[in-house]
Design a protein around this motif. Structure first.
Motif, PDB file in Angstrom:
ATOM      1  N   ILE A 256       0.723  -1.174  -0.029  1.00  0.00           N
ATOM      2  CA  ILE A 256      -0.044   0.068   0.129  1.00  0.00           C
ATOM      3  C   ILE A 256       0.960   1.290   0.027  1.00  0.00           C
ATOM      4  CG2 ILE A 256      -1.442   1.268   1.425  1.00  0.00           C
ATOM      5  CD1 ILE A 256      -3.095  -1.226   2.099  1.00  0.00           C
ATOM      6  N   ALA A 257       1.870   1.179   0.796  1.00  0.00           N
ATOM      7  CA  ALA A 257       2.939   2.144   0.928  1.00  0.00           C
ATOM      8  C   ALA A 257       3.520   2.751  -0.493  1.00  0.00           C
ATOM      9  CB  ALA A 257       3.989   2.076   2.124  1.00  0.00           C
ATOM     10  N   HIS A 258       3.967   1.643  -1.188  1.00  0.00           N
ATOM     11  CA  HIS A 258       4.380   1.924  -2.522  1.00  0.00           C
ATOM     12  C   HIS A 258       3.569   2.525  -3.471  1.00  0.00           C
ATOM     13  CE1 HIS A 258       7.059   1.275  -5.997  1.00  0.00           C
ATOM     14  NE2 HIS A 258       5.926   0.611  -6.554  1.00  0.00           N
ATOM     15  N   ILE A 259       2.403   1.965  -3.673  1.00  0.00           N
ATOM     16  CA  ILE A 259       1.304   2.391  -4.407  1.00  0.00           C
ATOM     17  C   ILE A 259       0.879   3.742  -4.043  1.00  0.00           C
ATOM     18  CG2 ILE A 259      -1.003   1.984  -5.444  1.00  0.00           C
ATOM     19  CD1 ILE A 259      -0.405  -0.991  -5.498  1.00  0.00           C
ATOM     20  N   GLN A 260       0.770   4.078  -2.985  1.00  0.00           N
ATOM     21  CA  GLN A 260       0.236   5.429  -2.206  1.00  0.00           C
ATOM     22  C   GLN A 260       1.366   6.519  -2.706  1.00  0.00           C
ATOM     23  OE1 GLN A 260      -2.865   6.124  -0.792  1.00  0.00           O
ATOM     24  NE2 GLN A 260      -2.248   8.027  -1.627  1.00  0.00           N
ATOM     25  N   SER A 261       2.603   6.087  -2.573  1.00  0.00           N
ATOM     26  CA  SER A 261       3.621   6.841  -2.774  1.00  0.00           C
ATOM     27  C   SER A 261       3.533   7.472  -4.625  1.00  0.00           C
ATOM     28  CB  SER A 261       5.060   6.176  -2.540  1.00  0.00           C
ATOM     29  OG  SER A 261       5.247   5.438  -3.429  1.00  0.00           O
ATOM     30  N   PHE A 262       3.250   6.639  -5.342  1.00  0.00           N
ATOM     31  CA  PHE A 262       3.180   6.689  -6.695  1.00  0.00           C
ATOM     32  C   PHE A 262       2.029   7.769  -6.818  1.00  0.00           C
ATOM     33  CE2 PHE A 262       1.522   6.168 -10.905  1.00  0.00           C
ATOM     34  CZ  PHE A 262       2.483   6.350 -11.763  1.00  0.00           C
ATOM     35  N   GLN A 269       0.134  15.239 -12.313  1.00  0.00           N
ATOM     36  CA  GLN A 269       0.902  15.578 -13.504  1.00  0.00           C
ATOM     37  C   GLN A 269      -0.169  14.823 -14.708  1.00  0.00           C
ATOM     38  OE1 GLN A 269       4.944  14.005 -13.840  1.00  0.00           O
ATOM     39  NE2 GLN A 269       5.319  14.789 -11.994  1.00  0.00           N
ATOM     40  N   ALA A 270      -0.448  15.756 -15.474  1.00  0.00           N
ATOM     41  CA  ALA A 270      -1.365  15.501 -16.423  1.00  0.00           C
ATOM     42  C   ALA A 270      -0.867  13.959 -17.370  1.00  0.00           C
ATOM     43  CB  ALA A 270      -1.708  16.580 -17.830  1.00  0.00           C
ATOM     44  N   THR A 271       0.456  13.976 -17.519  1.00  0.00           N
ATOM     45  CA  THR A 271       0.857  12.856 -18.351  1.00  0.00           C
ATOM     46  C   THR A 271       1.104  11.670 -17.611  1.00  0.00           C
ATOM     47  OG1 THR A 271       3.256  13.603 -17.657  1.00  0.00           O
ATOM     48  CG2 THR A 271       2.562  14.246 -19.766  1.00  0.00           C
ATOM     49  N   LYS A 272       0.848  11.774 -16.313  1.00  0.00           N
ATOM     50  CA  LYS A 272       0.638  10.515 -15.463  1.00  0.00           C
ATOM     51  C   LYS A 272      -0.614  10.156 -14.704  1.00  0.00           C
ATOM     52  CE  LYS A 272       5.436   9.323 -15.384  1.00  0.00           C
ATOM     53  NZ  LYS A 272       5.647   8.013 -15.615  1.00  0.00           N
ATOM     54  N   ALA A 273      -1.646  10.996 -15.206  1.00  0.00           N
ATOM     55  CA  ALA A 273      -2.752  11.104 -14.641  1.00  0.00           C
ATOM     56  C   ALA A 273      -3.679   9.521 -14.655  1.00  0.00           C
ATOM     57  CB  ALA A 273      -3.806  12.084 -14.932  1.00  0.00           C
ATOM     58  N   ARG A 274      -3.678   9.023 -15.852  1.00  0.00           N
ATOM     59  CA  ARG A 274      -4.160   7.853 -16.062  1.00  0.00           C
ATOM     60  C   ARG A 274      -3.639   6.772 -15.216  1.00  0.00           C
ATOM     61  NH1 ARG A 274      -5.156   8.080 -22.636  1.00  0.00           N
ATOM     62  NH2 ARG A 274      -6.845   9.512 -22.605  1.00  0.00           N
ATOM     63  N   GLN A 275      -2.251   6.688 -15.281  1.00  0.00           N
ATOM     64  CA  GLN A 275      -1.537   5.607 -14.638  1.00  0.00           C
ATOM     65  C   GLN A 275      -1.816   5.959 -13.179  1.00  0.00           C
ATOM     66  OE1 GLN A 275       2.495   4.675 -15.774  1.00  0.00           O
ATOM     67  NE2 GLN A 275       2.227   5.990 -17.604  1.00  0.00           N
ATOM     68  N   ALA A 276      -1.801   6.918 -12.617  1.00  0.00           N
ATOM     69  CA  ALA A 276      -2.312   7.418 -11.087  1.00  0.00           C
ATOM     70  C   ALA A 276      -3.539   6.868 -10.972  1.00  0.00           C
ATOM     71  CB  ALA A 276      -2.283   8.643 -10.897  1.00  0.00           C
ATOM     72  N   GLN A 277      -4.603   6.787 -11.895  1.00  0.00           N
ATOM     73  CA  GLN A 277      -5.993   6.317 -11.519  1.00  0.00           C
ATOM     74  C   GLN A 277      -5.840   4.846 -11.602  1.00  0.00           C
ATOM     75  OE1 GLN A 277      -8.672   7.897 -10.805  1.00  0.00           O
ATOM     76  NE2 GLN A 277      -7.677   9.692 -10.606  1.00  0.00           N
ATOM     77  N   SER A 278      -5.121   4.244 -12.358  1.00  0.00           N
ATOM     78  CA  SER A 278      -4.913   2.715 -12.427  1.00  0.00           C
ATOM     79  C   SER A 278      -4.345   2.291 -11.103  1.00  0.00           C
ATOM     80  CB  SER A 278      -4.001   2.361 -13.458  1.00  0.00           C
ATOM     81  OG  SER A 278      -3.631   1.287 -13.573  1.00  0.00           O
ATOM     82  N   ARG A 279      -3.187   3.083 -10.495  1.00  0.00           N
ATOM     83  CA  ARG A 279      -2.796   2.736  -9.176  1.00  0.00           C
ATOM     84  C   ARG A 279      -3.809   2.877  -7.826  1.00  0.00           C
ATOM     85  NH1 ARG A 279       1.178   2.132 -12.164  1.00  0.00           N
ATOM     86  NH2 ARG A 279       3.274   1.684 -11.699  1.00  0.00           N
ATOM     87  N   ILE A 280      -4.749   3.773  -8.025  1.00  0.00           N
ATOM     88  CA  ILE A 280      -5.669   4.101  -7.100  1.00  0.00           C
ATOM     89  C   ILE A 280      -6.776   2.780  -7.058  1.00  0.00           C
ATOM     90  CG2 ILE A 280      -7.685   5.241  -6.646  1.00  0.00           C
ATOM     91  CD1 ILE A 280      -6.340   7.779  -7.576  1.00  0.00           C
ATOM     92  N   LYS A 281      -6.759   2.224  -8.323  1.00  0.00           N
ATOM     93  CA  LYS A 281      -7.696   1.284  -8.304  1.00  0.00           C
ATOM     94  C   LYS A 281      -6.820  -0.137  -7.755  1.00  0.00           C
ATOM     95  CE  LYS A 281     -10.158   2.651 -12.947  1.00  0.00           C
ATOM     96  NZ  LYS A 281     -10.213   2.309 -14.073  1.00  0.00           N
ATOM     97  N   ALA A 282      -5.640  -0.037  -8.189  1.00  0.00           N
ATOM     98  CA  ALA A 282      -4.834  -1.209  -7.449  1.00  0.00           C
ATOM     99  C   ALA A 282      -5.049  -1.384  -6.078  1.00  0.00           C
ATOM    100  CB  ALA A 282      -3.517  -1.384  -8.157  1.00  0.00           C
ATOM    101  N   LEU A 283      -4.955   0.364  -5.437  1.00  0.00           N
ATOM    102  CA  LEU A 283      -4.916   0.167  -3.980  1.00  0.00           C
ATOM    103  C   LEU A 283      -6.129  -0.245  -3.402  1.00  0.00           C
ATOM    104  CD1 LEU A 283      -3.194   1.484  -1.798  1.00  0.00           C
ATOM    105  CD2 LEU A 283      -4.333   3.498  -2.304  1.00  0.00           C
ATOM    106  N   GLU A 284      -7.372  -0.251  -4.222  1.00  0.00           N
ATOM    107  CA  GLU A 284      -8.468  -0.469  -3.561  1.00  0.00           C
ATOM    108  C   GLU A 284      -8.697  -2.076  -3.352  1.00  0.00           C
ATOM    109  OE1 GLU A 284     -11.038   1.066  -6.472  1.00  0.00           O
ATOM    110  OE2 GLU A 284     -11.162   3.005  -5.838  1.00  0.00           O
ATOM    111  N   ARG A 285      -7.744  -3.029  -4.191  1.00  0.00           N
ATOM    112  CA  ARG A 285      -7.938  -4.148  -4.129  1.00  0.00           C
ATOM    113  C   ARG A 285      -6.658  -4.968  -3.225  1.00  0.00           C
ATOM    114  NH1 ARG A 285      -7.448  -7.538  -9.358  1.00  0.00           N
ATOM    115  NH2 ARG A 285      -5.397  -6.352  -9.440  1.00  0.00           N
ATOM    116  N   MET A 286      -5.743  -4.025  -2.879  1.00  0.00           N
ATOM    117  CA  MET A 286      -4.511  -4.339  -2.321  1.00  0.00           C
ATOM    118  C   MET A 286      -4.852  -5.120  -1.118  1.00  0.00           C
ATOM    119  SD  MET A 286      -1.548  -4.910  -2.980  1.00  0.00           S
ATOM    120  CE  MET A 286      -1.483  -3.718  -4.252  1.00  0.00           C
ATOM    121  N   GLU A 287      -5.655  -4.690  -0.241  1.00  0.00           N
ATOM    122  CA  GLU A 287      -5.815  -5.411   1.094  1.00  0.00           C
ATOM    123  C   GLU A 287      -6.479  -6.753   0.819  1.00  0.00           C
ATOM    124  OE1 GLU A 287      -8.975  -4.990   5.117  1.00  0.00           O
ATOM    125  OE2 GLU A 287      -8.822  -3.427   3.741  1.00  0.00           O
ATOM    126  N   LEU A 288      -7.044  -7.056  -0.336  1.00  0.00           N
ATOM    127  CA  LEU A 288      -7.818  -8.207  -0.361  1.00  0.00           C
ATOM    128  C   LEU A 288      -6.436  -9.306  -0.820  1.00  0.00           C
ATOM    129  CD1 LEU A 288     -10.807  -7.173  -2.029  1.00  0.00           C
ATOM    130  CD2 LEU A 288     -10.510  -7.816   0.462  1.00  0.00           C
TER     131      LEU A 288
END
Length: 630
Positions: A256-262, A269-288
Motif C-alpha cells: 500500500i505504501a509503495h502504490i500510495q507514494s506513486f 501530472q497530466a502525463t501520469k494522471a491515467r496511470q495514477a488512476q490505475s494505481r488508485i484502483k489497484a490500491l482498492e484491491r490491495m488489502e484483499l
C-alpha cells in the motif's frame, strides 16, 4: 458435466489430493490454481483418461469432444495453416471421406458429405484457421510456411491454434500464455471469453484468470476446493481464512505504501494522471490480495544497490536490428536510478532486441550506448535458463558465484526461493521450468545489480512466486526495464510505459487498458489480408512463388540452425561419454596416469565447445525467428 466424487489421485507414492467432490457444469470457465507440483497437470490427465483415480469416481457424458494443447510439435513438411486445420478432426474426417467418394464416383455420397461439411462450417474452416493464426501473431505470408521452419516458441503457438480450431465441448489449457507476448495474450483472453464450451484453465497470470474464469478450483494441502467467482473473488474468500496472520498485515502495508507514494507523486501530472488512476484502483484491491498470499514459501528482497551514477545508461540515436534489417530506428533512452519502465509493442517490433542492446548482449547497428562508471546490470531472459550447468546443484552455482560465502548463508538465501534441504544439492537438469527460472532469478538477485533488465521474467513462475517477485521489485531502488505479458506485474512495478512500434521508441501516454484500445485501433487500420487471395492483388500462383522465394531466402538461416543443433547434440553425447569414463573408479587406479589426464583435458575442451555451440544455436534460432517476422 464433469463429475468428481471422492476422487483421490497419486503420482507414484505421493498423494496429490483426495476426497475431491465437485461438479463442473456445461459452459463454465474454471481456473485451476495451486503451487507447482500440487497436481494441476495430473488433474488434466485424469480428465483425458491418461490417469485413473486411486479412489472415487470420475464421470462425464459420452461423446464429449475434448481439446488440449499438444506439448510436442513434429517438424512436419505440411503448411502451418494445414497443421492448424488438423485440429478440427470432424472436418478432416469428412474431407477424407469426400475424397474417397469422388474417387469412387459416388455422387450420392458426395452430396451427403457436402451437406455435412456445410453444417459444420467446413467451407469457412480455412478462413477460421487464418483468423486464429493472425490473433496469435502469425502473418498471412507465414500460413503456407512448413511447420518445421518455425522455432520452438512459434510451434507452441501453432499447437495452441490447433487446439482452438477444434470445435470442442471441453477445452483444457495448461499455461497457454507462456509462449505469447502481451498482444497475443489480450487476443486470446477475448477469444476464450467468447468460447461457448466448458473451459478448464491452468494459469499463473492473475489478470488473465480474472477476465475469464467464473470458478476457481484451488489445489493445496491435498485438497481441491471449488470457489465461485473469478480469481480476485477466490483471493477474497481464501484471505478470510488467513486474515489473522500478522504477516498479511505487514505485506499489505508495504504494498500500500509503495502504490500510495506513486499516487502522491504523479496524480497532479497530466502525463501520469491515467496511470495514477490505475494505481488508485489497484490500491482498492490491495488489502484483499496480500492476505491471500501470506503462506507463500518465497521470501526474498533486493539489497540496496551500491554506488550509482546518474544516468546509469543511455542510448543515443541507436539503430537496433540484425544484419541489414533495422527494427528500431534512432532510439534514444536515458535510465536513472529509480526509473521503472515497461516496454509495450506488437510482436516483432523490437522489444527484446532493445533490452539486449541495453544489456550489452547485442551492439547497436549505429548510434551509441553509453554506460556509467558504476553500472551493474542484472539481465534475465529465457535463454539464460539453458546456460545453467545442468549437472551441478543450486548450491554449486552460488559457490561458483561467491566462493567466500559460507554454505549456511547460501542455504538461507536459497531457502527464500524455496530451495530447501536436499534440493540445494540436487543436479539442475531434472528441475522444472519454474525451478530453473527461480534459480536464475535467485542468482540475479544475489548479485545486487543497480539496473534490472527483465525479458518475460514470469514465464514458468507460479502465482506465489510472481507475487513475491512483484513485492521485491516494488522495494527495489535501482532502475528497472521489463517486457512482460503479465499485466499485474506491469501495473504493480512500472511507473513509465514506452511503446516500441513502427521502428520507434516513444512514451506511451496511458495505461494498459489504453494499450488494449490502441491495439484494437491498429488492427482496424491494417490492410485486410487473406491467406487465400492476398489483398495486394497477388494471385495464388504468384503467392506460391513468393512463399518459395521466402523459404529459399531463409534457407541459410534454417541450415545454420540445423547445423548448430547437430553440433550441440554431438558435444552433448561426447560429454556424457567422458562423464561416464570419469565416473568409473578404475580410471583412477589405472597405472597409466596419462589416460586420466587426457580424459580430463578432453572433458574441459568439450565443455567449452558445448557452451560455444549452445550460444550459436540460440543466436541462429533468434535470427530465424526475426526473419520469419518479415
Amino acid at each position: 458435466m464433469l463429475n468428481f466424487k471422492n476422487i483421490a489421485l497419486r503420482r507414484g507414492a505421493r498423494l496429490l489430493f483426495d476426497e475431491a467432490s465437485f461438479t463442473i457444469h456445461q459452459g463454465e470457465k474454471v481456473g485451476i490454481t495451486g503451487a507447482n507440483g500440487a497436481g494441476k497437470s495430473s488433474f488434466f490427465a485424469l480428465i483425458r483418461d491418461e490417469l485413473h483415480p486411486d479412489a472415487g469416481d470420475f464421470s462425464m457424458p459420452p461423446g464429449l469432444e475434448i481439446a488440449h494443447v499438444a506439448q510436442e510439435t513434429p517438424a512436419a513438411d505440411c503448411s502451418a495453416i494445414d497443421y492448424v486445420m488438423d485440429g478440427d478432426r470432424e472436418l478432416r474426417r469428412l474431407q477424407a471421406e469426400l475424397k474417397a467418394a469422388e474417387a469412387a464416383h459416388d455422387g450420392l455420397k458426395q452430396a451427403e458429405l457436402h451437406a455435412a461439411l456445410d453444417v459444420i462450417g467446413g467451407y469457412e474452416a480455412q478462413a477460421r484457421a487464418s483468423r486464429l493464426m493472425s490473433g496469435l501473431g502469425f502473418k498471412a505470408a507465414q500460413e503456407q510456411a512448413a511447420v518445421g521452419a518455425f522455432s520452438g516458441g512459434w510451434r507452441m503457438r501453432l499447437n495452441l491454434a490447433q487446439a482452438l480450431m477444434c470445435r470442442s465441448d471441453v477445452l483444457l489449457l495448461d499455461e497457454p500464455t507462456n509462449h505469447l507476448d502481451l498482444d497475443a495474450v489480450i487476443w486470446l483472453q477475448d477469444w476464450l471469453c467468447r468460447y461457448p464450451g466448458t473451459l478448464l484453465l491452468i494459469s499463473h497470470d492473475r489478470d488473465f484468470l480474472d477476465a475469464i474464469a467464473d470458478h476457481v478450483a484451488h489445489i493445496e494441502q491435498g485438497k481441491v476446493n471449488l470457489y465461485t467467482g473469478n480469481y480476485s473473488a477466490f483471493e477474497r474468500m481464501r484471505a478470510e481464512k488467513l486474515a489473522q496472520q500478522q504477516a498479511a498485515f505487514q505485506k499489505q502495508q508495504r504494498e500500500i505504501a509503495h502504490i500510495q507514494s506513486f499516487i502522491n507523486r504523479f496524480k497532479a501530472q497530466a502525463t501520469k494522471a491515467r496511470q495514477a488512476q490505475s494505481r488508485i484502483k489497484a490500491l482498492e484491491r490491495m488489502e484483499l490480495i496480500a492476505q491471500a498470499h501470506v503462506d507463500s514459501p518465497f521470501h526474498f528482497s533486493f539489497a540496496e544497490p551500491g554506488r550509482m551514477s546518474n544516468p546509469l545508461l543511455t542510448l543515443d540515436a541507436a539503430d537496433i536490428g540484425y544484419g541489414d534489417r533495422i527494427v528500431v530506428n534512432k532510439a534514444g533512452l536515458s535510465l536513472s536510478p529509480g526509473d521503472r519502465v515497461g516496454l509495450l509493442g506488437p510482436n516483432g517490433a523490437g522489444k527484446s532486441s532493445l533490452i539486449k542492446v541495453l544489456a550489452g548482449a547485442m551492439a547497436p547497428l549505429a548510434g551509441k550506448r553509453n554506460e556509467s562508471m558504476h553500472l551493474k546490470i542484472g539481465y534475465f531472459a529465457q535463454h539464460q535458463l539453458e546456460q545453467l550447468r545442468m549437472e551441478e546443484s543450486p548450491l554449486w552455482h552460488f559457490q561458483k558465484l561467491d566462493p567466500q560465502a559460507t554454505e549456511k548463508d547460501l542455504r538461507n538465501f536459497l531457502g527464500g526461493f524455496d530451495f530447501q534441504g536436499d534440493k540445494v544439492m540436487e543436479p539442475v537438469r531434472p528441475f522444472s521450468g519454474g525451478e530453473k527460472a527461480r534459480l536464475v532469478l535467485a542468482l540475479l538477485v544475489y548479485q545486487n545489480p543497480n539496473l534490472l533488465l527483465l525479458d518475460e521474467p514470469t514465464n514458468h513462475l507460479d502465482l506465489e512466486m510472481r507475487e513475491a517477485l512483484i513485492m521485491a521489485l516494488q522495494d527495489y531502488q535501482g532502475a528497472l526495464v521489463t517486457v512482460s505479458h503479465d499485466r499485474h506485474l506491469l501495473r504493480s512495478v512500472t511507473d513509465r510505459l514506452l511503446l516500441v512500434a513502427d521502428g520507434r521508441v516513444e512514451p506511451f501516454d496511458g495505461d494498459l487498458d489504453d494499450y488494449k484500445n490502441w491495439l484494437g485501433e491498429q488492427k482496424k487500420a491494417e490492410p485486410k489480408e487473406s491467406a487465400i487471395e492476398p489483398a495486394s492483388g497477388v494471385n495464388r500462383k504468384d503467392q506460391r512463388r513468393l512463399d518459395a522465394e521466402r523459404r529459399q531466402r531463409n534457407k541459410p538461416l534454417m541450415d545454420a540452425l540445423k547445423k548448430a543443433e547437430q553440433a550441440v547434440e554431438k558435444f552433448h553425447q561426447e560429454q556424457r561419454q567422458l562423464e561416464q569414463q570419469l565416473a568409473d573408479p578404475a580410471i583412477y587406479q589405472d597405472a597409466d596416469k596419462n589416460r586420466l589426464k587426457d580424459v580430463m583435458a578432453r572433458k574441459a575442451q568439450v565443455d567449452k565447445a558445448l557452451e560455444d555451440a549452445e550460444a550459436l544455436w540460440l543466436e541462429a534460432e533468434e535470427k530465424l525467428a526475426a526473419a520469419q517476422q518479415d
